[in-house]
Write a protein that holds these residues in place. Structure first.
Motif, short mmCIF file in Angstrom:
data_model
loop_
_atom_site.label_atom_id
_atom_site.label_comp_id
_atom_site.label_asym_id
_atom_site.label_seq_id
_atom_site.Cartn_x
_atom_site.Cartn_y
_atom_site.Cartn_z
N GLU A 74 52.78 42.37 35.60
CA GLU A 74 52.01 43.16 34.63
C GLU A 74 51.73 44.55 35.17
OE1 GLU A 74 49.73 39.33 32.58
OE2 GLU A 74 48.75 40.52 34.15
N ILE A 108 48.17 42.40 29.14
CA ILE A 108 47.45 43.54 29.73
C ILE A 108 46.27 43.91 28.84
CG2 ILE A 108 47.62 46.01 30.24
CD1 ILE A 108 50.55 45.45 31.09
N HIS A 112 53.89 40.69 28.15
CA HIS A 112 53.15 41.31 29.24
C HIS A 112 52.19 42.39 28.70
CE1 HIS A 112 54.95 39.21 32.50
NE2 HIS A 112 56.15 39.73 32.36
N LYS A 171 43.53 41.19 29.02
CA LYS A 171 42.83 41.16 30.29
C LYS A 171 41.89 42.35 30.46
CE LYS A 171 46.10 38.36 32.94
NZ LYS A 171 46.99 38.30 34.12
N LEU A 189 45.40 42.19 36.98
CA LEU A 189 46.75 41.99 36.45
C LEU A 189 47.67 41.38 37.49
CD1 LEU A 189 47.17 45.43 34.64
CD2 LEU A 189 46.21 43.32 33.73
N TYR A 226 42.73 47.35 38.65
CA TYR A 226 43.88 46.74 38.00
C TYR A 226 44.52 45.63 38.85
CZ TYR A 226 43.76 50.81 34.88
OH TYR A 226 43.39 51.77 33.99
#
Length: 245
Positions: A193, A227, A223, A230, A189, A185
Motif C-alpha cells: 500500500e 488506503i 489497494h 485505513k 499501511l 503512514y
C-alpha cells in the motif's frame, strides 16, 4: 485525479473579477523574510500563475543554483524546491496544503489571516543527503474578490528534528493549535500500500501503477480503497479521501 492537479484547480484564481492587491508589496515582504530569517522564501501568485523564489544561505546548503534573486517561475509550483523534497514528504505536503485550503475556505474571511501551517519535511542537500527542514505556509486572500491571491512558503534548515511538529495548523493570533496530525503512514499501511501511495503521489494513474508493480489494475484499485479506509479509520480529514479520487 493527481493531488497537484486538484490543488491547481482549487488554488488558481480563475475569476473574472481581478484582485487589485499590489504584488510588488508582497514580493518585498517575501524578500524581507528571506533576508531576516535566512530562509528560502517562495511567493506564489494565484492570479498570475507565477512564483518568486528568494534565496538565502540555505539555498546554497540545499544545492539550489539561484543566479537571480528572485528567481521568477511561470507556475505556482517551485519545481526546483519540490523535487528536493523526499517523495513521501512531498505527498504529505500536497495533502496538507489541500487540508489547509479547505479549512480556510470554510472560515469567515475576516479571520483567515490568523492561520498558518508549520511542518517538517526532508529535503536533499548539496551532497544529496536528506536534511530536516522547517516549512511554514501563509495564505493571503483578496479583499476584492475573496479568492486566494498569494501563498508564502518559508523553508529553514532545522536546528533540531525533534522540536519540529509533523504538521500543525495554528491560530497565530491566539497561539492555539487547531489541527495536529501525527499520522504515520508506515504504521498504518502495508508495504505494498505504501508503494501504491508513493506512485499515486507522483501522479501515476492506476493502469500505470499496475504496470510498474506488475500487478492487475483491480489489485491497484483494491489497494487504493484500502488506503482510503485505513486513513479514514485513523481520523484523517476528508481531504485525504478527496486526494485520491
Amino acid at each position: 485525479m493527481e493531488i497537484r492537479e486538484q490543488l491547481n484547480d482549487q488554488l488558481l484564481d480563475k475569476t473574472s473579477k481581478k484582485c487589485l492587491l499590489d504584488s510588488e508589496i508582497y514580493k518585498q515582504r517575501a524578500l524581507m523574510y528571506s533576508q531576516m530569517e535566512g530562509a528560502i522564501s517562495v511567493l506564489s501568485d494565484m492570479q498570475a500563475d507565477k512564483s518568486y523564489l528568494y534565496k538565502s544561505g540555505a539555498a546554497s546548503e540545499l544545492g539550489l543554483n539561484c543566479k537571480e534573486n528572485p528567481v521568477e517561475i511561470d507556475s505556482i509550483w517551485e519545481e526546483e524546491m519540490l523535487k528536493k523534497i523526499h517523495p513521501d514528504d512531498r505527498l504529505k505536503k500536497y495533502i496538507h496544503e489541500l487540508r489547509f485550503f479547505k479549512l480556510l475556505e470554510s472560515m469567515n474571511k475576516e479571520i483567515r489571516t490568523d492561520y498558518s501551517v508549520v511542518s517538517k519535511i526532508r529535503m536533499a542537500d548539496k551532497n544529496g543527503e536528506y536534511k530536516w527542514v522547517k516549512h511554514r505556509m501563509f495564505y493571503t486572500y483578496s479583499p476584492y474578490n475573496g479568492k486566494l491571491r498569494f501563498a508564502l512558503c518559508l523553508y529553514n534548515i532545522a536546528l533540531e528534528m525533534s522540536s519540529i511538529p509533523e504538521f500543525l495548523i495554528i491560530n497565530m493570533a491566539k497561539g492555539e493549535v487547531i489541527v495536529k496530525d501525527r499520522l504515520d503512514y508506515k504504521s498504518i499501511l502495508s508495504p505494498r500500500e505504501l508503494e501504491v501511495l508513493k506512485w499515486i503521489g507522483e501522479g501515476y494513474a492506476s493502469k500505470q501503477i499496475a504496470d510498474i508493480l506488475s500487478i492487475s489494475i483491480n489489485t491497484v484499485s483494491r489497494h487504493r480503497q484500502n488506503i482510503l479506509e485505513k486513513l479514514k479509520v485513523k481520523n484523517s480529514t476528508q481531504a485525504f479521501k478527496d486526494s485520491f479520487y
